[in-house]
Design a protein around this motif. Structure first.
Motif, short mmCIF file in Angstrom:
data_model
loop_
_atom_site.label_atom_id
_atom_site.label_comp_id
_atom_site.label_asym_id
_atom_site.label_seq_id
_atom_site.Cartn_x
_atom_site.Cartn_y
_atom_site.Cartn_z
N ALA A 1 28.08 -9.69 31.44
CA ALA A 1 29.10 -10.90 32.09
C ALA A 1 28.58 -12.15 33.90
O ALA A 1 29.17 -13.14 33.68
N ILE A 2 27.41 -11.48 34.33
CA ILE A 2 26.55 -12.14 34.97
C ILE A 2 26.55 -13.95 34.62
O ILE A 2 27.05 -14.69 34.79
N SER B 1 27.94 -11.47 27.80
CA SER B 1 27.56 -12.77 27.81
C SER B 1 27.99 -13.95 27.13
O SER B 1 27.47 -15.14 27.45
N THR C 1 24.20 -6.63 25.91
CA THR C 1 23.66 -8.26 27.46
C THR C 1 24.13 -9.64 26.94
O THR C 1 25.12 -10.03 26.91
N ASN D 1 27.51 -5.71 33.12
CA ASN D 1 27.62 -6.40 34.31
C ASN D 1 26.56 -7.79 34.26
O ASN D 1 26.99 -9.02 34.73
N PHE D 2 25.49 -7.07 34.13
CA PHE D 2 24.43 -8.01 34.27
C PHE D 2 24.92 -9.50 32.80
O PHE D 2 25.11 -10.54 33.29
N THR E 1 29.49 -15.67 33.64
CA THR E 1 29.55 -17.30 34.35
C THR E 1 28.66 -17.89 35.02
O THR E 1 28.66 -18.93 35.62
N CYS F 1 30.26 -12.35 42.43
CA CYS F 1 28.74 -13.11 41.97
C CYS F 1 29.25 -14.26 41.45
O CYS F 1 29.35 -15.32 41.51
N ASN G 1 33.55 -5.17 41.59
CA ASN G 1 32.61 -5.60 40.70
C ASN G 1 32.08 -6.59 41.22
O ASN G 1 31.91 -7.63 41.60
N SER H 1 29.93 -8.34 39.41
CA SER H 1 29.91 -9.39 38.59
C SER H 1 31.21 -10.37 38.90
O SER H 1 31.22 -11.87 39.00
N GLU I 1 24.56 -2.41 41.99
CA GLU I 1 25.95 -1.68 41.72
C GLU I 1 26.40 -0.58 42.98
O GLU I 1 27.74 -0.38 43.76
#
Length: 244
Positions: free
Chosen positions: A112-113, A143, A139, A109-110, A116, A232, A227, A229, A199
């Motif tokens: 993916a954030i 990313s 990560t 998730n980190f 973005t 966000c 979710n 991400s 989460e």
């Protein structure tokens, strides 16, 4: 020995700390004893490194090598100083946009954030030293390399970063379902820092209390949350839409 931002063995981890490498987290086998381990433990405390005591099975999953009860994640990036980053962003003349991640713990998730955030022009991401997802090989992968392009800061407490942003004229918008206001009611043309929660628990109550605004995404189906991400991304693209 080192592999994919991971090192193992008591001496190897000690040498990494002493050489100034940025250690994200040290995993220590529960009940580990001995003089060498106590030396390592002193180094970890002296350098304020995040540490977790785990069963040996966890370490065996992290590496198949002889880890001697200690495995550490080396950060692939250097972290930025929050004061300097905020000041440089404001002085550059742009309208600041920051992300504060409150105890977000999933590395994918980190990642993916971060990806973005890079695509939407975020000027920096702020995470907490303890309890936050580490910057690992996963990560970096999720990313798509954006982790090397977006400045990331570590702070002792997210609330400290909130107060610093507010003192610098940056509004804090908390992404939470505990409000009647939607993301489309917020004015993102102002200098903004968006807070995303963990989460499972969302944003901590103490952060919600000091946020300037709360905003939620309208959910039209039966599932009660997105979710983190994905949520966000929706928030960040509303900022882009308003600022274009």
């Amino acid at each position: 020995m080192e592999n994919n931002y991971q090192i193992f063995g008591i001496r190897a981890v000690m040498e990494a700390i002493q050489s100034g490498k940025t250690i994200d987290k040290v995993f220590v086998q529960k009940g580990l004893q001995g003089n060498l381990f106590h030396e390592l433990d002193k180094l970890i405390k002296k350098n304020d490194i995040n540490k977790a005591y785990v069963p040996v099975e966890k370490l065996n999953r992290l590496t198949k090598k002889n880890h001697q009860g200690v495995v550490a994640n080396i950060s692939p990036i250097e972290f930025h100083d929050l004061d300097n980053l905020v000041m440089q962003t404001i002085e550059s003349g742009v309208t600041p946009l920051f992300l504060l991640l409150d105890q977000l713990s999933d590395v994918r998730n980190f990642g993916a954030i971060i990806r973005t955030a890079e695509c939407t022009g975020v000027h920096g991401i702020i995470i907490q030293k303890k309890g936050a997802a580490p910057v690992t090989a996963d990560t970096v992968k999720t990313s798509a390399g954006a982790v090397f392009k977006v400045p990331i800061c570590k702070v002792d407490h997210i609330k400290d970063a909130v107060f610093h942003m507010q003192a610098s004229g940056i509004q804090i918008v908390a992404a939470t379902e505990k409000t009647d206001n939607t993301v489309y009611d917020a004015n993102f043309s102002l200098p903004t820092a968006i807070v995303m929660g963990s989460e499972d628990a969302g944003i901590s109550p103490s952060i919600l209390k000091v946020a300037d605004q709360k905003a939620k995404l309208p959910l039209l189906g039966e599932i009660e949350s997105l979710n983190v991400s994905v949520a966000c991304g929706a928030f960040l693209y509303e900022v882009v839409r308003q600022r274009l």
